[in-house]
Write a protein that holds these residues in place. Sequence first.
Motif, mmCIF file in Angstrom:
data_model
loop_
_atom_site.group_PDB
_atom_site.id
_atom_site.type_symbol
_atom_site.label_atom_id
_atom_site.label_comp_id
_atom_site.label_asym_id
_atom_site.label_seq_id
_atom_site.Cartn_x
_atom_site.Cartn_y
_atom_site.Cartn_z
ATOM 1 N N PRO A 88 0.810 -1.225 0.000
ATOM 2 C CA PRO A 88 0.000 0.000 0.000
ATOM 3 C C PRO A 88 0.845 1.278 0.000
ATOM 4 O O PRO A 88 0.500 2.252 -0.688
ATOM 5 N N VAL A 89 1.935 1.293 0.738
ATOM 6 C CA VAL A 89 2.793 2.483 0.771
ATOM 7 C C VAL A 89 3.429 2.706 -0.596
ATOM 8 O O VAL A 89 3.503 3.840 -1.080
ATOM 9 N N ALA A 90 3.865 1.629 -1.261
ATOM 10 C CA ALA A 90 4.456 1.763 -2.596
ATOM 11 C C ALA A 90 3.434 2.307 -3.583
ATOM 12 O O ALA A 90 3.767 3.160 -4.427
ATOM 13 N N LEU A 91 2.200 1.867 -3.492
ATOM 14 C CA LEU A 91 1.155 2.373 -4.383
ATOM 15 C C LEU A 91 0.900 3.863 -4.154
ATOM 16 O O LEU A 91 0.733 4.635 -5.110
ATOM 17 N N VAL A 92 0.865 4.276 -2.902
ATOM 18 C CA VAL A 92 0.668 5.691 -2.595
ATOM 19 C C VAL A 92 1.828 6.526 -3.139
ATOM 20 O O VAL A 92 1.618 7.586 -3.736
ATOM 21 N N VAL A 93 3.048 6.052 -2.965
ATOM 22 C CA VAL A 93 4.220 6.778 -3.455
ATOM 23 C C VAL A 93 4.183 6.889 -4.970
ATOM 24 O O VAL A 93 4.418 7.965 -5.547
ATOM 25 N N VAL A 94 3.864 5.791 -5.673
ATOM 26 C CA VAL A 94 3.788 5.819 -7.131
ATOM 27 C C VAL A 94 2.692 6.787 -7.575
ATOM 28 O O VAL A 94 2.870 7.557 -8.519
ATOM 29 N N GLY A 95 1.558 6.787 -6.890
ATOM 30 C CA GLY A 95 0.478 7.707 -7.223
ATOM 31 C C GLY A 95 0.882 9.152 -7.051
ATOM 32 O O GLY A 95 0.595 10.009 -7.902
ATOM 33 N N LEU A 96 1.554 9.473 -5.940
ATOM 34 C CA LEU A 96 2.002 10.853 -5.705
ATOM 35 C C LEU A 96 3.030 11.295 -6.736
ATOM 36 O O LEU A 96 2.974 12.426 -7.237
ATOM 37 N N VAL A 97 3.956 10.421 -7.075
ATOM 38 C CA VAL A 97 4.958 10.765 -8.089
ATOM 39 C C VAL A 97 4.276 10.994 -9.430
ATOM 40 O O VAL A 97 4.605 11.929 -10.166
ATOM 41 N N GLY A 98 3.294 10.151 -9.764
ATOM 42 C CA GLY A 98 2.551 10.335 -11.018
ATOM 43 C C GLY A 98 1.812 11.658 -11.045
ATOM 44 O O GLY A 98 1.820 12.368 -12.051
ATOM 45 N N LEU A 100 2.559 14.375 -9.359
ATOM 46 C CA LEU A 100 3.543 15.461 -9.447
ATOM 47 C C LEU A 100 4.131 15.567 -10.848
ATOM 48 O O LEU A 100 4.413 16.668 -11.331
ATOM 49 N N ALA A 101 4.321 14.432 -11.509
ATOM 50 C CA ALA A 101 4.917 14.443 -12.847
ATOM 51 C C ALA A 101 3.931 14.960 -13.888
ATOM 52 O O ALA A 101 4.315 15.673 -14.815
ATOM 53 N N LEU A 102 2.661 14.618 -13.747
ATOM 54 C CA LEU A 102 1.672 15.007 -14.737
ATOM 55 C C LEU A 102 0.943 16.298 -14.394
ATOM 56 O O LEU A 102 0.307 16.887 -15.257
ATOM 57 N N GLY A 103 1.016 16.744 -13.156
ATOM 58 C CA GLY A 103 0.269 17.906 -12.710
ATOM 59 C C GLY A 103 0.647 19.212 -13.392
ATOM 60 O O GLY A 103 -0.202 19.861 -13.977
ATOM 61 N N PRO A 104 1.872 19.622 -13.394
ATOM 62 C CA PRO A 104 2.212 20.948 -13.942
ATOM 63 C C PRO A 104 2.464 20.941 -15.445
ATOM 64 O O PRO A 104 3.396 21.552 -15.939
ATOM 65 N N ARG A 105 1.627 20.258 -16.232
ATOM 66 C CA ARG A 105 1.833 20.168 -17.679
ATOM 67 C C ARG A 105 1.251 21.349 -18.438
ATOM 68 O O ARG A 105 1.378 21.437 -19.625
ATOM 69 N N ARG A 106 0.541 22.238 -17.761
ATOM 70 C CA ARG A 106 -0.044 23.387 -18.454
ATOM 71 C C ARG A 106 1.057 24.343 -18.877
ATOM 72 O O ARG A 106 1.953 24.662 -18.117
ATOM 73 N N ARG A 107 0.921 24.848 -20.101
ATOM 74 C CA ARG A 107 1.908 25.818 -20.611
ATOM 75 C C ARG A 107 1.322 27.214 -20.512
ATOM 76 O O ARG A 107 0.166 27.443 -20.820
#
Length: 109
Positions: A88-98, A100-107
């Motif tokens: 469960p902790v690994a899933l939460v970490v992967v979700g947060l990283v995803g 953060l990686a996809l969040g600021p894609r607006r130009r």
Amino acid sequence: MADTSDTRTPAQIEADIRRRREVLAETLDEIGVRVHPKTIVGDAKAKVVANVDHTLGRAYVQVNRVVSEVKAQFVDEGGAPRLERVVPVALVVVGLVGLLALGPRRRKR
């Protein structure tokens, strides 16, 4: 009344005075070293370093304690990972990283 008779010879008295002067000279030299600005600064620096070392030592012990407690949550006594807690902790970490990686894609234009 105090007894003022002295059975020492003048040579013994002179030797006592000479020894006492030598002791006083050593004491004055020691006082001079102790009150010298470099000595005072050196003593102050030593106290600060000792306090910093003590504080860092306490922080190190505290961090080790926290790491050991966290490790105990994810590893059993035999050293094997507790999958019921790791997954469960690994899933939460992967979700947060995803996110953060996809969040600021607006130009900005």
